[in-house]
Design a protein around this motif. Structure first.
Motif, PDB file in Angstrom:
ATOM      1  N   LEU A   1       0.844  -1.193   0.000  1.00  0.00           N
ATOM      2  CA  LEU A   1       0.000   0.000   0.000  1.00  0.00           C
ATOM      3  C   LEU A   1       0.878   1.241   0.000  1.00  0.00           C
ATOM      4  N   ARG A   2       0.431   2.243  -0.704  1.00  0.00           N
ATOM      5  CA  ARG A   2       1.073   3.561  -0.641  1.00  0.00           C
ATOM      6  C   ARG A   2       0.100   4.490   0.061  1.00  0.00           C
ATOM      7  N   ILE A   3       0.522   5.016   1.199  1.00  0.00           N
ATOM      8  CA  ILE A   3      -0.361   5.885   1.973  1.00  0.00           C
ATOM      9  C   ILE A   3       0.112   7.334   1.898  1.00  0.00           C
ATOM     10  N   LYS A   4      -0.861   8.218   1.918  1.00  0.00           N
ATOM     11  CA  LYS A   4      -0.593   9.653   2.013  1.00  0.00           C
ATOM     12  C   LYS A   4      -1.168  10.123   3.341  1.00  0.00           C
ATOM     13  N   PHE A   5      -0.374  10.868   4.102  1.00  0.00           N
ATOM     14  CA  PHE A   5      -0.848  11.284   5.413  1.00  0.00           C
ATOM     15  C   PHE A   5      -0.418  12.707   5.719  1.00  0.00           C
TER      16      PHE A   5
ATOM     17  N   PRO B   1      13.958  -8.869  12.985  1.00  0.00           N
ATOM     18  CA  PRO B   1      12.987  -8.546  11.936  1.00  0.00           C
ATOM     19  C   PRO B   1      12.303  -7.211  12.197  1.00  0.00           C
ATOM     20  N   HIS B   2      12.095  -6.438  11.140  1.00  0.00           N
ATOM     21  CA  HIS B   2      11.435  -5.140  11.229  1.00  0.00           C
ATOM     22  C   HIS B   2      10.248  -5.106  10.288  1.00  0.00           C
ATOM     23  N   PRO B   3       9.190  -4.384  10.649  1.00  0.00           N
ATOM     24  CA  PRO B   3       8.053  -4.257   9.736  1.00  0.00           C
ATOM     25  C   PRO B   3       8.477  -3.533   8.467  1.00  0.00           C
ATOM     26  N   LYS B   4       7.921  -3.967   7.352  1.00  0.00           N
ATOM     27  CA  LYS B   4       8.302  -3.387   6.057  1.00  0.00           C
ATOM     28  C   LYS B   4       7.485  -2.120   5.810  1.00  0.00           C
ATOM     29  N   ILE B   5       8.089  -1.005   6.121  1.00  0.00           N
ATOM     30  CA  ILE B   5       7.525   0.313   5.869  1.00  0.00           C
ATOM     31  C   ILE B   5       8.669   1.221   5.476  1.00  0.00           C
ATOM     32  N   SER B   6       8.480   2.012   4.442  1.00  0.00           N
ATOM     33  CA  SER B   6       9.566   2.867   3.955  1.00  0.00           C
ATOM     34  C   SER B   6       9.048   4.274   3.695  1.00  0.00           C
TER      35      SER B   6
ATOM     36  N   ASP C   1       5.357   3.796   1.914  1.00  0.00           N
ATOM     37  CA  ASP C   1       4.972   2.505   1.335  1.00  0.00           C
ATOM     38  C   ASP C   1       5.041   1.455   2.425  1.00  0.00           C
ATOM     39  N   ILE C   2       3.994   0.649   2.536  1.00  0.00           N
ATOM     40  CA  ILE C   2       3.963  -0.404   3.538  1.00  0.00           C
ATOM     41  C   ILE C   2       3.599  -1.725   2.884  1.00  0.00           C
ATOM     42  N   GLN C   3       4.038  -2.814   3.503  1.00  0.00           N
ATOM     43  CA  GLN C   3       3.688  -4.151   3.033  1.00  0.00           C
ATOM     44  C   GLN C   3       2.959  -4.890   4.150  1.00  0.00           C
ATOM     45  N   LEU C   4       1.752  -5.357   3.835  1.00  0.00           N
ATOM     46  CA  LEU C   4       0.922  -6.070   4.790  1.00  0.00           C
ATOM     47  C   LEU C   4       0.763  -7.516   4.360  1.00  0.00           C
ATOM     48  N   GLN C   5       0.639  -8.393   5.343  1.00  0.00           N
ATOM     49  CA  GLN C   5       0.386  -9.801   5.046  1.00  0.00           C
ATOM     50  C   GLN C   5      -1.031 -10.166   5.475  1.00  0.00           C
ATOM     51  N   GLY C   6      -1.680 -11.009   4.649  1.00  0.00           N
ATOM     52  CA  GLY C   6      -3.038 -11.428   4.972  1.00  0.00           C
ATOM     53  C   GLY C   6      -4.047 -10.315   4.844  1.00  0.00           C
TER      54      GLY C   6
END
Length: 825
Positions: A610-614, A651-656, A673-678
């Motif tokens: 996901l690409r988030i704008k905040f 291990p670190h959560p995948k967020i950049s 940009d974040i990567q989510l599982q499930g």
């Protein structure tokens, strides 16, 4: 420049996020609907105070009462204090911004003697007289609790009342007494009279030296499960994790340990209760680590079961476990294997003494063989470093004992084949109240220096790191811990002479304390020298539950090197603590570990990017990039989404994030940009679930699914647009000059600026990075567009100071808002 509120000072101080509030799970009540207001004060920085479980417990208990508003206040750092005093801005709470003088009660947590000057500073900054005798009608009642209160005499003149023992029950009794007294129209002295009738409360102005105040004890921790929703700090705390208190008290009987004596008896929570508490706290905070807290975590009756059960349940969420206080003999291979499953939290072992003889004197009990076996197991399990804690100046210590520390450090190093890191941390023993060693002397500063020099000469290996506690701090700690009312005069004198943050090496001013000691004619040997067991001690007005006879017997046994076994296994020694409902409580036999409690792991499921704008607006603009990103990660955890994680030992959560947003800059258009599982929801659902979990001022504006290998944001971004609103200075006089400088800058081909980077001055041409800049005199606003270069850009503050020509303070006060991001075509 005059400032009227603390918000105006935020751009001018280090770590402004300490002062903004608005954290997840913080509570702000309508004072108009509350009968009592209570400020919980911690006399150290926000980062340290937010790590303290006791304050979180009391905050939760008080705010669970509809008619009580509890708020927090922490000690401001020296830069903030200077500005507050210069502009007459009082110290106020984080929740409502109310000065300390505006509360009904202010309660301090006294965890460490070297925080005493901070207490006086906070009172003074909050508009409250530092001496109890000087407080008039309408002033708040100032109380304190914590381990330092077991000798209340040095601070008695500063507090209206002091609470001895555990606070969960008594804090409500104090609040109800205050409400009752207020309704009855009681004056200040009458309110104190009501408090003096509460068990565990010592009122210096009413209690004479012959009346003993008995420690409060919570008989059954099962009835107290607070906090279920801990406040999540905005700035990284010293202990940035969930603290799960598995038990309270210790009966190992280490003769140097005040906590092990005064917090008796041992009371354990059941495994079912602890699992429920862990679930509540994890789901409400988004943390990824649980610390299993007690004075000796390995002594918890079902520690292997509990750790295994929690790990089974949360391994899929990559939640790590930490055991911060483990005895060598209780650290089994199975525990080590469980701890390392997610990531290797730190490992600290505390032999305390270098020889078996001296470990027997202090009743530590563990053996050198057990220590080396444990060190070998830890290194074999993959840890690269171990910390060892020792004390110097222990009773009966000889040169052989000092050499034993050196020898033991090298032996532990050899267990790691001389290739692992071993940190040897050495502190000076301070004899504390209500321990068998309370009659012993404390070694002098010179004696401490000699011992430290010995270790400097003899611990010399590239993989042996030597650390020691400041000898002058230890001297002062002993003086304050063993002092009487005269030492209270010393604290006040040091405060008035400028002492603050005495537990911080870069702020500690021993020269000021020395002058105050000389001016007051204090004989330090009177307090730090050896005492007879029949001598009157300053803390004799307190009854901690343990009898003097038991402590004296343990003192005599120590001189013979005689051990006292743990009463949980060896039977009662008659220490005096257990009576009536107050007794040892051990957790019952747990149920078999059930797979039903396992949190389903999303590991291996489809990964969605996901690409988030905040946006980051208002006071949230004062957060560092790291603190802001941590808040977003935790919010996503709280919302129930699962990150994809990096591989490896940590291990670190995948967020950049494509860049770091500077402190003090607001933004309407940040991206990550974040990567989510499930993940199988819609972007709209993601936003709906995450936004309520973010701290005030941070809001996700949009989200979209992107391909797994989409180009990174740092490649796509071409530049940024800013609007910079100038602060109060009249723009009519500053405008033309600044406008002229802007025009000159735009006409130039080069503009070299100097900036500090990693201790060196670096020259940089910023002209190619600025695409446009214009000053709107009428709106007192500068429009700025810059190019983005991942190798380095230009900050708005650099433009304001080195291009427009504003001084640093004026430029920092400007409100900078990033209004747009330009993408490459």
């Amino acid at each position: 420049m005059n400032y009227s509120c603390i918000e105006e000072l935020l751009p001018l101080v280090q770590t402004p996020g300490r002062y903004i509030g608005g954290e997840i799970n913080s509570i702000r009540k309508d004072w108009g609907k509350c009968r009592l207001t209570f400020a919980l004060a911690f006399p150290d920085t926000y980062e340290i105070g937010m790590s303290h479980l006791g304050l979180q417990i009391l905050y939760s208990i008080l705010n669970n009462e509809p008619e009580i508003a509890a708020e927090r206040v922490y000690a401001p750092w020296s830069d903030m204090e200077t500005l507050m005093r210069a502009h007459g801005i009082p110290l106020a709470s984080l929740e409502s911004g109310t000065p300390l003088s505006g509360f009904n009660i202010v309660g301090f947590s006294l965890q460490y003697e070297l925080s005493y000057t901070n207490v006086l500073n906070m009172l003074d900054l909050g508009g409250v007289p530092i001496y109890s005798r000087d407080r008039k009608e309408g002033a708040p009642i100032i109380i304190a609790g914590g381990p330092c209160v077991f000798n209340p005499k040095p601070v008695a003149q500063f507090f209206d009342a002091l609470v001895v023992g555990e606070g969960e029950e008594v804090i409500l009794e104090i609040s109800r007494a205050m409400n009752s007294g207020k309704e009855s129209g009681c004056n200040r002295s009458e309110l104190l009279g009501l408090l003096s009738k509460i068990e565990g409360v010592w009122v210096p102005s009413l209690h004479n030296s012959e009346k003993k105040v008995t420690k409060r004890v919570i008989a059954d921790l099962e009835n107290w499960r607070c906090p279920s929703r801990p406040i999540v700090p905005l700035v990284k705390a010293v202990h940035d994790r969930i603290t799960l208190e598995i038990a309270r008290g210790c009966t190992r009987g280490c003769r140097f340990c005040q906590a092990g004596m005064v917090w008796r008896p041992v009371r354990e929570r059941s495994t079912d209760t602890l699992e429920e508490m862990a679930e509540d706290m994890l789901s409400s905070t988004g943390y990824d680590e649980i610390s299993l807290l007690s004075l000796s975590s390995g002594d918890y009756s079902h520690i292997e079961y509990l750790l295994t059960s929690l790990m089974n349940r949360y391994y899929g969420k990559r939640v790590a476990m930490a055991l911060p206080s483990m005895r060598v003999e209780t650290l089994t291979k199975r525990l080590i294997e469980q701890i390392k499953k997610v990531r290797k939290t730190s490992f600290t072992l505390a032999p305390e003494a270098g020889t078996q003889r001296l470990r027997d004197v202090i009743n530590k009990g563990n053996s050198e063989e057990a220590l080396l076996t444990t060190a070998r197991s830890v290194f074999d399990a993959g840890w690269k470093s171990i910390k060892l804690y020792f004390m110097i100046g222990l009773p009966t210590e000889t040169q052989e004992d000092l050499q034993g520390i050196v020898d033991l450090a090298y032996k532990v190093l050899r267990e790691g084949n001389n290739r692992r890191q071993v940190t040897v941390s050495i502190s000076t023993f301070v004899p504390k109240a209500f321990t068998p060693f309370q009659w012993q002397r404390q070694i002098t500063i010179d004696e401490t220096r000699e011992r430290q020099d010995f270790f400097k000469k003899n611990i010399r290996h590239k993989n042996l790191k030597l650390k020691w506690h400041d000898r002058e701090m230890s001297f002062l700690e002993g003086l304050l811990a063993r002092g009487d009312e005269k030492i209270g005069e010393l604290v006040a004198a040091a405060f008035h002479s400028g002492c603050r943050f005495d537990g911080w090496s870069d702020r500690f001013r021993f020269d000021i304390w020395e002058r105050a000691i000389d001016n007051l004619g204090i004989e330090t040997d009177k307090y730090l020298g050896e005492k007879d067991t029949q001598d009157a001690l300053p803390w004799n007005t307190i009854d901690c539950g343990i009898t003097k006879e038991f402590l004296a017997e343990e003192y005599e046994k120590s001189l013979d090197g005689e051990l006292t076994e743990d009463c949980r296994s060896a039977g009662c020694y008659g220490c005096g603590v257990c009576s009536g409902d107050i007794r040892i409580v051990e957790a019952g036999e747990p149920h078999p570990i059930s797979s039903d409690k396992r949190v389903t792991s999303s590991h291996g499921e489809r990964t969605t990017s996901l690409r988030i704008k905040f946006a980051r607006e208002g006071k949230a603009g004062m957060l560092s990039h790291l603190d802001m990103s941590s808040s977003i990660v935790r919010a996503i955890h709280i919302s129930g989404h699962s990150f994809a994680f990096s591989e490896g030992f940590h291990p670190h959560p995948k967020i950049s994030f494509p860049y770091a947003l500077p402190v003090g800059v607001e933004s309407l258009c940040e991206y990550a940009d974040i990567q989510l599982q499930g993940y199988n929801g819609s972007p709209e659902d993601f936003i709906r679930r995450v936004n309520p979990c973010l701290p005030a001022g941070i809001e996700i504006l949009s989200a979209e699914t992107i391909p797994p290998y989409a180009a990174s944001l740092s490649i796509l971004i071409a530049g940024f647009d800013y609007e910079i609103y100038l602060p109060g200075a009249p723009i009519s006089s500053a405008g033309p000059v600044s406008d002229e400088r802007i025009k000159k800058f735009l006409k130039s081909d080069i503009c070299m600026v100097s900036k500090y980077r990693k201790g060196t001055v670096v020259a940089k041409d910023i002209r190619p990075l600025v695409t446009s800049i214009a000053l709107d005199v009428k709106e007192a606003m500068i429009s700025l567009s810059v190019r983005f270069d991942p190798r380095g850009g230009v900050k708005p503050l650099e433009i304001l100071t080195q291009v427009v020509g504003f001084d640093d303070e004026y430029a920092k006060r400007a409100r900078v808002i990033k209004t747009g991001i330009r993408f490459k075509e």
